[in-house]
Design a protein around this motif. Sequence first.
Motif, PDB file in Angstrom:
ATOM      1  N   HIS A 148      78.683  49.916  35.311  1.00 25.40           N
ATOM      2  CA  HIS A 148      78.302  48.718  34.558  1.00 25.40           C
ATOM      3  C   HIS A 148      79.286  47.641  34.988  1.00 25.40           C
ATOM      4  CE1 HIS A 148      76.073  47.651  30.595  1.00 25.40           C
ATOM      5  NE2 HIS A 148      76.164  46.588  31.375  1.00 25.40           N
ATOM      6  N   ASN A 149      78.792  46.477  35.394  1.00 26.52           N
ATOM      7  CA  ASN A 149      79.619  45.512  36.114  1.00 26.52           C
ATOM      8  C   ASN A 149      79.685  44.156  35.426  1.00 26.52           C
ATOM      9  OD1 ASN A 149      79.771  47.243  38.776  1.00 26.52           O
ATOM     10  ND2 ASN A 149      77.624  47.181  38.172  1.00 26.52           N
ATOM     11  N   TYR A 150      80.854  43.524  35.570  1.00 25.14           N
ATOM     12  CA  TYR A 150      81.115  42.233  34.930  1.00 25.14           C
ATOM     13  C   TYR A 150      81.842  41.321  35.913  1.00 25.14           C
ATOM     14  CZ  TYR A 150      80.076  44.837  30.687  1.00 25.14           C
ATOM     15  OH  TYR A 150      79.451  45.609  29.753  1.00 25.14           O
ATOM     16  N   VAL A 151      81.371  40.092  36.031  1.00 27.59           N
ATOM     17  CA  VAL A 151      82.085  39.088  36.807  1.00 27.59           C
ATOM     18  C   VAL A 151      82.775  38.154  35.812  1.00 27.59           C
ATOM     19  CG1 VAL A 151      81.913  37.142  38.393  1.00 27.59           C
ATOM     20  CG2 VAL A 151      80.532  39.195  38.786  1.00 27.59           C
ATOM     21  N   ILE A 152      84.079  38.033  35.977  1.00 22.80           N
ATOM     22  CA  ILE A 152      84.905  37.223  35.089  1.00 22.80           C
ATOM     23  C   ILE A 152      85.500  36.062  35.877  1.00 22.80           C
ATOM     24  CG2 ILE A 152      86.859  37.260  33.488  1.00 22.80           C
ATOM     25  CD1 ILE A 152      84.572  39.218  32.749  1.00 22.80           C
ATOM     26  N   GLN A 153      85.466  34.877  35.302  1.00 24.61           N
ATOM     27  CA  GLN A 153      86.058  33.705  35.947  1.00 24.61           C
ATOM     28  C   GLN A 153      87.206  33.154  35.100  1.00 24.61           C
ATOM     29  OE1 GLN A 153      83.784  30.010  35.991  1.00 24.61           O
ATOM     30  NE2 GLN A 153      84.472  29.564  38.079  1.00 24.61           N
ATOM     31  N   LYS A 154      88.314  32.847  35.765  1.00 29.78           N
ATOM     32  CA  LYS A 154      89.416  32.179  35.078  1.00 29.78           C
ATOM     33  C   LYS A 154      89.060  30.709  34.888  1.00 29.78           C
ATOM     34  CE  LYS A 154      93.451  34.876  36.606  1.00 29.78           C
ATOM     35  NZ  LYS A 154      94.740  34.787  37.339  1.00 29.78           N
ATOM     36  N   THR A 155      89.191  30.238  33.657  1.00 27.71           N
ATOM     37  CA  THR A 155      88.911  28.832  33.356  1.00 27.71           C
ATOM     38  C   THR A 155      90.044  28.291  32.492  1.00 27.71           C
ATOM     39  OG1 THR A 155      87.733  29.184  31.267  1.00 27.71           O
ATOM     40  CG2 THR A 155      86.449  29.435  33.292  1.00 27.71           C
ATOM     41  N   LYS A 156      89.956  27.019  32.155  1.00 23.86           N
ATOM     42  CA  LYS A 156      90.982  26.410  31.309  1.00 23.86           C
ATOM     43  C   LYS A 156      91.013  27.027  29.913  1.00 23.86           C
ATOM     44  CE  LYS A 156      91.052  21.924  33.638  1.00 23.86           C
ATOM     45  NZ  LYS A 156      90.814  20.461  33.511  1.00 23.86           N
ATOM     46  N   LYS A 157      89.850  27.528  29.461  1.00 29.54           N
ATOM     47  CA  LYS A 157      89.816  28.124  28.114  1.00 29.54           C
ATOM     48  C   LYS A 157      90.094  29.626  28.124  1.00 29.54           C
ATOM     49  CE  LYS A 157      84.968  29.370  27.266  1.00 29.54           C
ATOM     50  NZ  LYS A 157      83.863  29.243  26.304  1.00 29.54           N
ATOM     51  N   GLY A 158      90.278  30.187  29.315  1.00 27.97           N
ATOM     52  CA  GLY A 158      90.573  31.612  29.417  1.00 27.97           C
ATOM     53  C   GLY A 158      89.708  32.308  30.444  1.00 27.97           C
ATOM     54  N   MET A 159      89.647  33.635  30.345  1.00 25.85           N
ATOM     55  CA  MET A 159      88.856  34.442  31.279  1.00 25.85           C
ATOM     56  C   MET A 159      87.455  34.626  30.701  1.00 25.85           C
ATOM     57  SD  MET A 159      91.713  37.216  32.567  1.00 25.85           S
ATOM     58  CE  MET A 159      92.207  37.702  30.904  1.00 25.85           C
ATOM     59  N   VAL A 160      86.481  34.044  31.358  1.00 25.84           N
ATOM     60  CA  VAL A 160      85.136  33.932  30.806  1.00 25.84           C
ATOM     61  C   VAL A 160      84.149  34.840  31.537  1.00 25.84           C
ATOM     62  CG1 VAL A 160      83.225  32.343  30.349  1.00 25.84           C
ATOM     63  CG2 VAL A 160      85.587  31.562  30.081  1.00 25.84           C
ATOM     64  N   VAL A 161      83.287  35.503  30.766  1.00 25.60           N
ATOM     65  CA  VAL A 161      82.249  36.364  31.334  1.00 25.60           C
ATOM     66  C   VAL A 161      81.141  35.506  31.938  1.00 25.60           C
ATOM     67  CG1 VAL A 161      80.571  38.186  30.878  1.00 25.60           C
ATOM     68  CG2 VAL A 161      82.714  38.123  29.585  1.00 25.60           C
TER      69      VAL A 161
END
Length: 206
Positions: free
Chosen positions: A145-158
């Motif tokens: 089961h896979n998730y791509v997470i992006q670092k943003t100004k508000k945190g690590m976002v799904v």
Amino acid sequence: MKRIFKLIPVLALVIFASAFSNDIVVHDHSYDIGDTIEDFTLKNIDGKMVSLADYKDAKGFIITFTCNTCPFAIAYEDRIIALDKKYASKGYPVIAINPNNPNVKPGDNYEAMQQRAKEKGFTFPYLVDEGQKIYPKFGATKTPHNYVIQKTKKGMVVKYIGAIDDSSRNADAVSETYLEDAVDALLEGKEIKLTKTKAIGCSIKV
């Protein structure tokens, strides 16, 4: 007889409450698209503790819940290795987590994880979810089961949840590369066209 009939509604209520409670433990408040995830610290196969915060230069992560024993997970191993080789240098390393209970699946115990990673030449961390505390937060139900997470100004976002591609058993039959498309879109500053797909695999063993 009347006493038995009186007990039936009570038993029904207990069963219902129990089922509802179990569902909460596994799925309540699990991450969805757009949610900010919490960091975690888990043991890697080399004995070291790993956190997402350790990856200072990462733009995000490809988090995959996988294991040693599921035929679907095994079929995806080479593709997961390829994902790490392709995207780690671009800022999206793979973080693999084994969520299975080793008491239920001895083939997924820590020593077996170490052996499997060595045999396959894993280029990424292979972490053990001791106590099975992390996968419920993500809402993972399958391996993989896979998730791509992006670092943003508000945190690590799904940004993406689901399958790697549209061919769970045969890499040669892939026609849709869902996860790659998602990461490519993020790298290009574009919107992800398909943010959710159905994860195909074995149920996580609790």
